[in-house]
Scaffold this active site. Sequence first.
Site, mmCIF file in Angstrom:
data_model
loop_
_atom_site.group_PDB
_atom_site.id
_atom_site.type_symbol
_atom_site.label_atom_id
_atom_site.label_comp_id
_atom_site.label_asym_id
_atom_site.label_seq_id
_atom_site.Cartn_x
_atom_site.Cartn_y
_atom_site.Cartn_z
ATOM 1 N N GLY A 12 4.948 -0.940 6.025
ATOM 2 C CA GLY A 12 3.972 -1.020 7.350
ATOM 3 C C GLY A 12 4.273 -1.944 8.403
ATOM 4 N N GLY A 125 23.260 0.706 14.569
ATOM 5 C CA GLY A 125 22.647 -0.858 14.153
ATOM 6 C C GLY A 125 21.180 -0.038 15.717
ATOM 7 C CG MET A 127 17.975 4.994 14.008
ATOM 8 S SD MET A 127 19.920 5.851 13.133
ATOM 9 C CE MET A 127 19.585 4.453 11.759
ATOM 10 C CG HIS A 157 15.652 -7.078 20.275
ATOM 11 N ND1 HIS A 157 16.758 -7.016 21.284
ATOM 12 C CD2 HIS A 157 15.496 -5.345 20.350
ATOM 13 C CE1 HIS A 157 17.413 -6.358 21.093
ATOM 14 N NE2 HIS A 157 16.022 -4.961 20.534
ATOM 15 C CE LYS A 161 16.731 -8.170 16.649
ATOM 16 N NZ LYS A 161 16.584 -6.897 15.499
HETATM 17 N N1 LIG Z 1 18.451 1.022 14.161
HETATM 18 C C1 LIG Z 1 17.749 0.697 14.719
HETATM 19 O O1 LIG Z 1 17.403 1.506 15.332
HETATM 20 C C2 LIG Z 1 16.472 0.410 14.894
HETATM 21 C C3 LIG Z 1 17.156 -0.951 13.905
HETATM 22 N N2 LIG Z 1 15.297 -1.841 13.904
HETATM 23 C C4 LIG Z 1 15.896 -2.787 12.947
HETATM 24 O O2 LIG Z 1 14.715 -2.788 11.397
HETATM 25 C C5 LIG Z 1 14.457 -3.914 10.850
HETATM 26 C C6 LIG Z 1 13.005 -3.975 10.629
HETATM 27 O O3 LIG Z 1 12.029 -4.087 11.831
HETATM 28 P P1 LIG Z 1 10.819 -4.135 12.047
HETATM 29 O O4 LIG Z 1 9.853 -3.168 11.819
HETATM 30 O O5 LIG Z 1 10.530 -4.292 13.893
HETATM 31 O O6 LIG Z 1 10.336 -5.176 11.138
HETATM 32 P P2 LIG Z 1 9.078 -5.617 10.496
HETATM 33 O O7 LIG Z 1 9.189 -6.900 9.805
HETATM 34 O O8 LIG Z 1 7.675 -4.701 11.550
HETATM 35 O O9 LIG Z 1 9.317 -4.664 9.466
HETATM 36 C C7 LIG Z 1 9.961 -4.383 7.840
HETATM 37 C C8 LIG Z 1 9.686 -4.503 7.150
HETATM 38 O O10 LIG Z 1 9.930 -4.166 5.592
HETATM 39 C C9 LIG Z 1 9.368 -5.078 4.479
HETATM 40 N N3 LIG Z 1 10.097 -5.752 3.556
HETATM 41 C C10 LIG Z 1 10.777 -6.650 4.150
HETATM 42 N N4 LIG Z 1 11.586 -6.141 2.210
HETATM 43 C C11 LIG Z 1 10.848 -4.859 2.063
HETATM 44 C C12 LIG Z 1 11.796 -4.656 0.410
HETATM 45 N N5 LIG Z 1 12.242 -5.433 -0.315
HETATM 46 N N6 LIG Z 1 10.668 -3.512 -0.010
HETATM 47 C C13 LIG Z 1 9.750 -3.214 0.888
HETATM 48 N N7 LIG Z 1 9.754 -3.384 1.750
HETATM 49 C C14 LIG Z 1 10.802 -4.565 2.587
HETATM 50 C C15 LIG Z 1 8.576 -5.962 5.282
HETATM 51 O O11 LIG Z 1 7.448 -6.968 4.275
HETATM 52 P P3 LIG Z 1 7.586 -7.810 4.733
HETATM 53 O O12 LIG Z 1 6.413 -7.916 6.016
HETATM 54 O O13 LIG Z 1 6.025 -8.373 3.826
HETATM 55 O O14 LIG Z 1 8.434 -8.854 4.562
HETATM 56 C C16 LIG Z 1 8.204 -5.243 6.761
HETATM 57 O O15 LIG Z 1 6.688 -4.689 6.395
HETATM 58 C C17 LIG Z 1 14.932 -4.966 11.597
HETATM 59 O O16 LIG Z 1 16.523 -5.336 11.429
HETATM 60 C C18 LIG Z 1 15.344 -4.147 13.096
HETATM 61 O O17 LIG Z 1 16.589 -4.935 13.634
HETATM 62 C C19 LIG Z 1 14.190 -2.177 14.646
HETATM 63 C C20 LIG Z 1 14.439 -0.593 15.283
HETATM 64 C C21 LIG Z 1 15.328 0.182 15.722
HETATM 65 O O1 LIG Z 2 14.477 -4.994 15.813
HETATM 66 C C1 LIG Z 2 14.135 -4.253 16.884
HETATM 67 O O2 LIG Z 2 13.337 -4.261 16.692
HETATM 68 C C2 LIG Z 2 15.652 -3.643 17.062
HETATM 69 N N1 LIG Z 2 16.895 -3.735 16.734
HETATM 70 C C3 LIG Z 2 18.200 -3.217 16.685
HETATM 71 C C4 LIG Z 2 19.013 -4.007 17.059
HETATM 72 O O3 LIG Z 2 18.857 -4.802 16.591
HETATM 73 O O4 LIG Z 2 19.630 -3.935 17.331
HETATM 74 C C5 LIG Z 2 17.591 -1.606 17.576
HETATM 75 C C6 LIG Z 2 16.684 -1.784 18.491
HETATM 76 O O5 LIG Z 2 17.142 -2.249 19.525
HETATM 77 C C7 LIG Z 2 15.375 -2.870 18.480
#
Ligand SMILES: NC(=O)C1=CN([C@@H]2O[C@H](COP(=O)(O)OP(=O)(O)OC[C@H]3O[C@@H](n4cnc5c(N)ncnc54)[C@H](OP(=O)(O)O)[C@@H]3O)[C@@H](O)[C@H]2O)C=CC1
Ligand SMILES: O=C(O)C1=N[C@H](C(=O)O)C[C@H](O)C1
Length: 273
Positions: A12, A125, A127, A157, A161
């Site tokens: 979600g 960190g 992709m 960001h 975040k």
């Molecule tokens: N490596 C990359 O290229 C990127 C990395 N990221 C990273 O990805 C992560 C998520 O980012 P983002 O999508 O923006 O954040 P969000 O908060 O929108 O999404 C995280 C989701 O994970 C859920 N969640 C948390 N704990 C659990 C669990 N135990 N089981 C199942 N679901 C769980 C959350 O639920 P709830 O809201 O109920 O807590 C939420 O729905 C961050 O750490 C971000 O920095 C983001 C973009 C790119």
């Molecule tokens: O939380 C985000 O949105 C993102 N997180 C990653 C990070 O912590 O570097 C990657 C991207 O920049 C987006």
Amino acid sequence: MAQMRLVVVGAGGRMGRALIRAVHDTDGAAVVAAIERSGSEFLGQDAGELAGTGPAGVPITEDALTAFANADGVLDFTAPAASLWYAELAAQARIVHVIGTTGWAEGEDAPLKAAARHARIIKSGNMSLGVNLLAALVRQAAAALDADFDIEVLEMHHKHKVDAPSGTALMLGDAAAEGRGVDLNSHSVRTRDGIMDPRKSGDIGFATLRGGSVIGEHSVIFAGEGERIELTHRAEDRQLFARGAVKAALWGFDRKPGFYSMADVLGLGQSNV
Ligand SMILES: NC(=O)C1=CN([C@@H]2O[C@H](COP(=O)(O)OP(=O)(O)OC[C@H]3O[C@@H](n4cnc5c(N)ncnc54)[C@H](OP(=O)(O)O)[C@@H]3O)[C@@H](O)[C@H]2O)C=CC1
Ligand SMILES: O=C(O)C1=N[C@H](C(=O)O)C[C@H](O)C1
């Protein structure tokens, strides 16, 4: 392989939905389960409908154990505590685990590496191809320039975040430290406030901006006497990260168990995760 069967955890979330869309647009992969934590408002909703790709016949559940047992891989952009738990489950199921989660504490790679004895873990960190190429360029620039060039990593960001500095900023800082042949932990300055000693030669500084809907922007600045080099990446669409994660999962399908990075997937050699 017919279709790689993928589970999206955190389905979600911002990235969870982007991942469902990316798999939908990829030949050779399908979302077979979508997971959220217990109590989530998304439980029971159809994953495809939530992501805007139309009904998928995949209801969001909290049953990761059953989902992993019937899948080839998991796409995980959640939170560190959740990703550690999913790595254990991925090891038990001997599947691919793509981890995009950031905000890791010191030492948290150890249990992931233990899980990677059985799972194929690909963690980064960031992709995107662009950032992983940027890391290689930063390493090269840091190796070429002496410590008279002060290195600062700046990131911005969106306002939602929660971790800082971003995973990408730390990855770029690591690349800079490697290029210089130093350990990032003993050279990084992550906060500055009030009156303090002047900047030490060799420090690698971090600055964090948060606001609005910015997807992700990173600059590494090499500031010398009378000149400055700036290497910058700007992400314009979250799908970029999701496509990279799906590519990583497909890459991992026929690998041996191990702890891999996006640089491995992209064939960019040395990695920072
Ligand atoms: N490596 C990359 O290229 C990127 C990395 N990221 C990273 O990805 C992560 C998520 O980012 P983002 O999508 O923006 O954040 P969000 O908060 O929108 O999404 C995280 C989701 O994970 C859920 N969640 C948390 N704990 C659990 C669990 N135990 N089981 C199942 N679901 C769980 C959350 O639920 P709830 O809201 O109920 O807590 C939420 O729905 C961050 O750490 C971000 O920095 C983001 C973009 C790119
Ligand atoms: O939380 C985000 O949105 C993102 N997180 C990653 C990070 O912590 O570097 C990657 C991207 O920049 C987006």
